[in-house]
Design an enzyme around this catalytic site. Sequence first.
Site, mmCIF file in Angstrom:
data_model
loop_
_atom_site.group_PDB
_atom_site.id
_atom_site.type_symbol
_atom_site.label_atom_id
_atom_site.label_comp_id
_atom_site.label_asym_id
_atom_site.label_seq_id
_atom_site.Cartn_x
_atom_site.Cartn_y
_atom_site.Cartn_z
ATOM 1 N N CYS A 28 -47.870 -17.798 27.798
ATOM 2 C CA CYS A 28 -46.612 -17.347 28.412
ATOM 3 C C CYS A 28 -46.487 -15.821 28.327
ATOM 4 O O CYS A 28 -46.299 -15.272 27.239
ATOM 5 C CB CYS A 28 -45.450 -18.019 27.694
ATOM 6 S SG CYS A 28 -43.823 -17.360 28.083
ATOM 7 N N CYS A 31 -43.238 -14.559 26.766
ATOM 8 C CA CYS A 31 -43.224 -14.762 25.311
ATOM 9 C C CYS A 31 -43.952 -13.615 24.614
ATOM 10 O O CYS A 31 -43.519 -13.130 23.570
ATOM 11 C CB CYS A 31 -43.883 -16.085 24.952
ATOM 12 S SG CYS A 31 -43.092 -17.535 25.688
#
Length: 105
Positions: A28, A31
């Site tokens: 991600c 993230c």
Amino acid sequence: MRNLQTTEEFHELTKESAAIFMFTAGWCPDCRVIDPVMPEVQKAFPDHTFVSVDRDQFIDLCIEQNVYGIPSFLAYAHGQETGRFVSKDRKTQAEIEGFISNLPK
């Protein structure tokens, strides 16, 4: 930030006085953007236990907790959910700190 090891551990940690779960995944990009600021966030809220939850490892837990976008944050205290910052949108340090600051005491 500690990494969640088991679903049972998640349910035990929800019983603490203040736990913040960050749902994330290695792939991600949003993230990874917030990873460098998380130590500062943790430092700003020393009374909270911060736990990283790998979305791919704990997909059933994500479904159980209605977490479908990452990065997302769930807050618990004494077995009760006290707040959630759940979406697929990129989050800033200020937004994360604001979320935690506005949790019920």
